[in-house]
Each structure stands twice: as structure tokens, then as C-alpha cells.
Design an enzyme around this catalytic site. Structure first.
Site, PDB file in Angstrom:
ATOM      1  N   HIS A 177       9.699  -3.500   3.372  1.00 44.42           N
ATOM      2  CA  HIS A 177       9.234  -3.740   2.000  1.00 44.42           C
ATOM      3  C   HIS A 177      10.407  -4.086   1.083  1.00 44.42           C
ATOM      4  CE1 HIS A 177       5.894  -1.017   3.461  1.00 44.42           C
ATOM      5  NE2 HIS A 177       5.208  -2.029   2.977  1.00 44.42           N
TER       6      HIS A 177
ATOM      7  N   GLU B 252      12.225  -0.256   4.863  1.00 40.25           N
ATOM      8  CA  GLU B 252      13.188  -1.329   4.632  1.00 40.25           C
ATOM      9  C   GLU B 252      12.552  -2.715   4.701  1.00 40.25           C
ATOM     10  OE1 GLU B 252      16.318  -1.406   3.464  1.00 40.25           O
ATOM     11  OE2 GLU B 252      15.783   0.673   3.069  1.00 40.25           O
TER      12      GLU B 252
ATOM     13  N   GLN C 174      -3.099 -12.287   7.888  1.00 36.38           N
ATOM     14  CA  GLN C 174      -3.260 -11.987   6.465  1.00 36.38           C
ATOM     15  C   GLN C 174      -2.543 -13.021   5.608  1.00 36.38           C
ATOM     16  OE1 GLN C 174      -2.794  -7.875   4.705  1.00 36.38           O
ATOM     17  NE2 GLN C 174      -0.852  -8.748   4.028  1.00 36.38           N
TER      18      GLN C 174
ATOM     19  N   ARG D 127       3.086   2.549   9.715  1.00 36.21           N
ATOM     20  CA  ARG D 127       2.371   3.277  10.768  1.00 36.21           C
ATOM     21  C   ARG D 127       3.293   3.776  11.875  1.00 36.21           C
ATOM     22  NH1 ARG D 127      -3.315   2.498  10.293  1.00 36.21           N
ATOM     23  NH2 ARG D 127      -3.808   1.049   8.610  1.00 36.21           N
TER      24      ARG D 127
ATOM     25  N   MET E  72       0.837  -1.197   0.000  1.00 37.33           N
ATOM     26  CA  MET E  72       0.000   0.000   0.000  1.00 37.33           C
ATOM     27  C   MET E  72       0.878   1.254   0.000  1.00 37.33           C
ATOM     28  SD  MET E  72      -3.557  -0.708   1.975  1.00 37.33           S
ATOM     29  CE  MET E  72      -2.978  -0.445   3.642  1.00 37.33           C
ATOM     30  N   GLY E  73       2.140   1.088  -0.407  1.00 36.03           N
ATOM     31  CA  GLY E  73       3.023   2.240  -0.493  1.00 36.03           C
ATOM     32  C   GLY E  73       3.590   2.656   0.847  1.00 36.03           C
TER      33      GLY E  73
END
Length: 284
Positions: A37, A35, A155, A189, A30-31
Site C-alpha cells: 500500500h 508496504e 479488479q 491476508r 480496505m486498511g
């Protein structure tokens, strides 16, 4: 690096790669990339000839419009990072292209066995939004492999079940949590934390480690362990949100046959909802 925003152009490029016999990896995001990611990207590069990163803030995953509105959108910076890491294609569509009929008329993909338990019980519709967008991305990108972070443990379990149930021929790879030096799990977040809250945040991991040690040593009074852990979180300055100890494979309560437990934690610190998890080997 290609940056594609429309579905027809994406399909065209995927078709070209398929004709060339290339193996494709997908990293859905989700952008607001960090790091953690990039670790997913580097893992994906070892498993395929070309890597596609999707950047899409999925409205179906948000309960509150204000949370959706304030989610950071940093496409230019994200693309610069992905270029440096050798990504081949960024797919960054608009919501109107992904859901042309609107959210109310959208066809959904649901995994009921896993979408309404644990975190899903308090976030109705969230995991249905996850499975719907991931299924759509799988159909568009047609990857051979897709990489997801283990930080979002439920998830990942949900996506694995969806792939098995729907017959997708896709290898789902779970990539271990990436942590800061002080133990805090990297997350988009974390940017919501104030300087003082950032100093407190690593306590979440330390409290979870203490719980994991008790489980590993054979303590099985789950309700007492959870109550004690919640009290430790409150004393440290957190507001506990979700706290579970489950079988790591089924996500159901532990049984005498459970070989491995998963601790799932979520707690608010200021405006940031921090999540973490840890697997624990159980010795009978």
C-alpha cells in the site's frame, strides 16, 4: 494529516483544494496497510499535489459475513504509517454513512463484461461491490488520478473499463506487485498464515514462474498446463481455487493473435486465500 469520517467534511475539503487548483490523487484501500500500500502512496505522491487514502472495509465485497467480521481493522496503525509517508487526508467512513439506505436498497454500478468471468464466476457480487464503492469514491473525492495495485489484476481491468464506459476524467495507474524477498506477494491476508504456512507460501510464486516460462517458450496446451500447475500446488500444500491463463488485454482465452498472456492464480493455504499473477510476452 487530516482524518475525515463524514461525507460532508470530505466534500468541503475537496472543494477547498479544487479552489486552490490542486491536483488530487486517490488510493482506495480496505486498511490493514502494508508496504504494498505504501508503494501505491509513494507513486500517487509523484502524480499529484495532495494524496487521499480511503480506508473502508466494503461489505459489498464479501460473500460470507464471517470473512467480513474477521477482516483486520487497524485504523490507528494505518494512520500512523500514512502520516510517516506524507499522506494529506485519510477518509475512513462508517458503512452506515457510505450506504445510508442499507445494502439491499443500494444503487449498484456493474461492469458485466468483466464482473462475472474468471474470479467473478465463483464470487458472485464481489466485483459489483468493487465497482460500486470505487465509483462512489470517485464521485466523492473527484481525483485526477487513482492508483491501484496490479496484484488484483481483474479488479484493475474492471475499474479501467468502468472509467472508460462512464466517462470519468481520471487517470487510472496500475502499480506493480510488491513482493517479500522470498517472492510472496504482499497482502493483508498474509497475516492469516501460520509460521509454517508462511514458509510454504512463496512456492505459489515459484510455481507460477515455472508456468510462465513454459508459456514464454511456446507451450500452448493450456488445459494440460493448468492441470499440471494445479497438481504442483496441491503437492506443495495448497488447495487450488482459481487458475487461468488469459489474454492480458481482454481477459478472454488466448488466440493466435494474443501478444501477451496473464496468469491468474488463487489458492488457499490454511485460512489464507493467496492471489498472484504474472504477465508473459508471447512469441509466435
Amino acid at each position: 494529516m487530516l482524518i475525515i469520517e463524514t461525507l460532508p467534511l470530505l466534500r468541503q475539503q475537496i472543494r477547498r483544494w479544487r479552489q486552490e487548483g490542486k491536483r488530487v490523487a486517490l488510493v482506495p484501500t480496505m486498511g490493514n496497510l502494508h508496504e504494498g500500500h505504501m508503494t501505491l502512496v509513494e507513486d500517487a505522491k509523484t502524480r499529484a499535489d495532495v494524496v487521499v487514502v480511503s480506508i473502508f472495509v466494503n461489505p459489498l465485497q464479501f460473500e460470507r459475513p464471517d470473512d467480513l467480521a474477521r477482516y483486520p481493522r487497524t485504523l490507528q496503525e494505518d494512520c500512523e504509517k500514512l502520516t510517516r509517508h506524507g499522506v494529506d487526508l485519510v477518509f475512513a467512513p462508517a458503512a452506515a454513512d457510505v450506504y445510508p439506505a442499507g445494502l439491499e436498497a443500494q444503487t449498484y454500478v456493474d461492469v458485466p463484461a468483466l464482473s462475472t468471468i474468471l474470479e467473478g464466476a465463483s464470487r458472485p457480487g464481489h466485483f459489483r461491490g468493487v465497482s460500486t464503492i470505487v465509483s462512489k469514491l470517485f464521485n466523492l473525492v473527484q481525483p485526477d488520478v487513482a492508483c491501484f495495485g496490479e496484484k488484483d489484476y481483474q479488479q484493475l481491468a474492471l475499474i479501467r473499463k468502468m472509467v472508460a464506459d462512464m466517462g470519468y476524467d481520471i487517470n487510472i495507474v496500475g502499480v506493480p506487485i510488491v513482493r517479500a524477498k522470498d517472492g510472496l506477494a504482499l497482502s493483508s491476508r498474509n497475516g492469516y498464515l501460520s509460521a509454517q504456512e508462511r514458509k510454504i507460501a512463496p512456492q505459489l510464486y515459484k510455481i507460477m514462474q515455472a508456468l510462465a516460462e513454459k508459456l514464454a517458450l511456446g507451450e500452448r496446451q493450456i488445459d494440460d498446463l493448468l492441470a499440471d500447475t494445479a497438481e504442483q500446488l496441491r503437492d506443495a500444500g495448497f488447495t487450488p481455487d482459481e487458475l487461468f491463463i488469459r489474454d492480458a488485454q481482454s481477459l478472454q482465452p488466448l488466440t493466435v493473435d494474443s501478444k501477451q498472456a496473464i496468469i491468474l492464480m488463487a489458492a488457499w493455504l490454511g485460512k489464507a486465500r493467496l492471489i498472484d499473477n504474472q504477465q508473459v510476452d508471447l512469441h509466435s
